[in-house]
Motif scaffolding. Structure first.
Motif, mmCIF file in Angstrom:
data_model
loop_
_atom_site.group_PDB
_atom_site.id
_atom_site.type_symbol
_atom_site.label_atom_id
_atom_site.label_comp_id
_atom_site.label_asym_id
_atom_site.label_seq_id
_atom_site.Cartn_x
_atom_site.Cartn_y
_atom_site.Cartn_z
ATOM 1 N N ALA A 198 -13.970 -14.799 -68.390
ATOM 2 C CA ALA A 198 -14.443 -15.811 -67.454
ATOM 3 C C ALA A 198 -14.327 -15.308 -66.018
ATOM 4 N N ASP A 199 -15.242 -15.770 -65.185
ATOM 5 C CA ASP A 199 -15.299 -15.347 -63.787
ATOM 6 C C ASP A 199 -14.941 -16.525 -62.885
ATOM 7 N N ALA A 200 -13.831 -16.409 -62.175
ATOM 8 C CA ALA A 200 -13.361 -17.491 -61.305
ATOM 9 C C ALA A 200 -14.338 -17.798 -60.175
ATOM 10 N N SER A 201 -15.177 -16.841 -59.817
ATOM 11 C CA SER A 201 -16.151 -17.088 -58.746
ATOM 12 C C SER A 201 -17.358 -17.871 -59.246
ATOM 13 N N GLU A 202 -17.429 -18.109 -60.563
ATOM 14 C CA GLU A 202 -18.554 -18.844 -61.148
ATOM 15 C C GLU A 202 -18.085 -20.083 -61.916
ATOM 16 N N LYS A 203 -17.063 -20.741 -61.404
ATOM 17 C CA LYS A 203 -16.526 -21.948 -62.055
ATOM 18 C C LYS A 203 -17.544 -23.080 -62.026
ATOM 19 N N GLN A 204 -17.525 -23.894 -63.080
ATOM 20 C CA GLN A 204 -18.322 -25.114 -63.077
ATOM 21 C C GLN A 204 -17.748 -26.051 -62.000
ATOM 22 N N PRO A 205 -18.604 -26.775 -61.285
ATOM 23 C CA PRO A 205 -18.125 -27.608 -60.173
ATOM 24 C C PRO A 205 -17.218 -28.769 -60.583
ATOM 25 N N TRP A 216 -6.626 -23.224 -64.727
ATOM 26 C CA TRP A 216 -7.538 -23.242 -65.878
ATOM 27 C C TRP A 216 -8.916 -23.702 -65.421
ATOM 28 N N TYR A 217 -9.974 -23.081 -65.970
ATOM 29 C CA TYR A 217 -11.341 -23.446 -65.587
ATOM 30 C C TYR A 217 -12.331 -22.992 -66.654
ATOM 31 N N VAL A 218 -13.555 -23.502 -66.548
ATOM 32 C CA VAL A 218 -14.683 -23.065 -67.367
ATOM 33 C C VAL A 218 -15.736 -22.548 -66.398
ATOM 34 N N ASP A 219 -16.344 -21.401 -66.731
ATOM 35 C CA ASP A 219 -17.357 -20.850 -65.835
ATOM 36 C C ASP A 219 -18.772 -21.169 -66.334
ATOM 37 N N SER A 223 -18.990 -27.597 -70.849
ATOM 38 C CA SER A 223 -17.649 -28.176 -70.762
ATOM 39 C C SER A 223 -17.004 -27.817 -69.432
ATOM 40 N N PHE A 224 -15.948 -28.556 -69.108
ATOM 41 C CA PHE A 224 -15.178 -28.277 -67.901
ATOM 42 C C PHE A 224 -13.759 -28.771 -68.106
ATOM 43 N N VAL A 225 -12.845 -28.291 -67.274
ATOM 44 C CA VAL A 225 -11.449 -28.733 -67.326
ATOM 45 C C VAL A 225 -11.338 -29.990 -66.473
ATOM 46 N N TYR A 226 -11.029 -31.114 -67.112
ATOM 47 C CA TYR A 226 -10.886 -32.354 -66.356
ATOM 48 C C TYR A 226 -9.421 -32.685 -66.088
ATOM 49 N N LYS A 227 -8.510 -32.007 -66.784
ATOM 50 C CA LYS A 227 -7.079 -32.197 -66.581
ATOM 51 C C LYS A 227 -6.399 -30.875 -66.879
ATOM 52 N N GLN A 228 -5.661 -30.366 -65.914
ATOM 53 C CA GLN A 228 -4.941 -29.113 -66.121
ATOM 54 C C GLN A 228 -3.851 -29.315 -67.179
ATOM 55 N N PRO A 229 -3.673 -28.347 -68.061
ATOM 56 C CA PRO A 229 -2.610 -28.454 -69.066
ATOM 57 C C PRO A 229 -1.238 -28.540 -68.401
ATOM 58 N N GLU A 230 -0.412 -29.460 -68.894
ATOM 59 C CA GLU A 230 0.915 -29.658 -68.308
ATOM 60 C C GLU A 230 2.032 -29.478 -69.329
ATOM 61 N N THR A 231 1.831 -30.003 -70.513
ATOM 62 C CA THR A 231 2.883 -29.946 -71.530
ATOM 63 C C THR A 231 2.771 -28.641 -72.318
ATOM 64 N N PRO A 232 3.830 -28.244 -73.002
ATOM 65 C CA PRO A 232 3.730 -27.053 -73.853
ATOM 66 C C PRO A 232 2.599 -27.155 -74.884
ATOM 67 N N CYS A 251 -13.110 -19.255 -77.562
ATOM 68 C CA CYS A 251 -14.404 -19.436 -76.883
ATOM 69 C C CYS A 251 -15.330 -18.265 -77.211
ATOM 70 N N PRO A 252 -16.492 -18.547 -77.821
ATOM 71 C CA PRO A 252 -17.375 -17.464 -78.261
ATOM 72 C C PRO A 252 -18.037 -16.686 -77.127
ATOM 73 N N VAL A 253 -18.090 -17.261 -75.934
ATOM 74 C CA VAL A 253 -18.723 -16.571 -74.803
ATOM 75 C C VAL A 253 -17.733 -16.259 -73.682
ATOM 76 N N GLU A 254 -16.447 -16.435 -73.958
ATOM 77 C CA GLU A 254 -15.372 -16.157 -72.990
ATOM 78 C C GLU A 254 -15.596 -16.856 -71.654
ATOM 79 N N ALA A 255 -15.948 -18.140 -71.731
ATOM 80 C CA ALA A 255 -16.222 -18.918 -70.520
ATOM 81 C C ALA A 255 -14.998 -19.634 -69.977
ATOM 82 N N ILE A 256 -13.884 -19.586 -70.672
ATOM 83 C CA ILE A 256 -12.644 -20.252 -70.223
ATOM 84 C C ILE A 256 -11.764 -19.220 -69.549
#
Length: 76
Positions: A2-9, A16-19, A45-54, A67-72
């Protein structure tokens, strides 16, 4: 990888993010439903809540690895 410069808005701020390569396959939403949601109008898809718990971190990591396209990404 995944590319942090191409995150979904819709991603909430955090390490954590989806590109733009997401193909809306539903793997992340099924694997980590507390953290990923679908943008239904545009079909990805997109991250609507950052993971917090284990459990959320483990599920999100599993989604990243499945992820089949390594977008996460996880910067941190």
């Amino acid at each position: 990888m995944a590319d942090a410069s191409e995150k979904q808005p819709e991603n909430v701020q955090g390490k954590w993010y989806v590109d733009i390569n997401c193909i809306d396959c539903d793997v992340c939403r099924e694997t980590a439903p507390n953290n990923f949601k679908q943008q239904t109008d545009k079909g990805y898809s997109f991250v609507y809540k950052q993971p917090e718990t284990p459990d959320e971190i483990e599920q999100s990591q599993e989604a990243l690895e499945a992820c089949p396209v390594e977008a996460i990404g996880q910067d941190g």
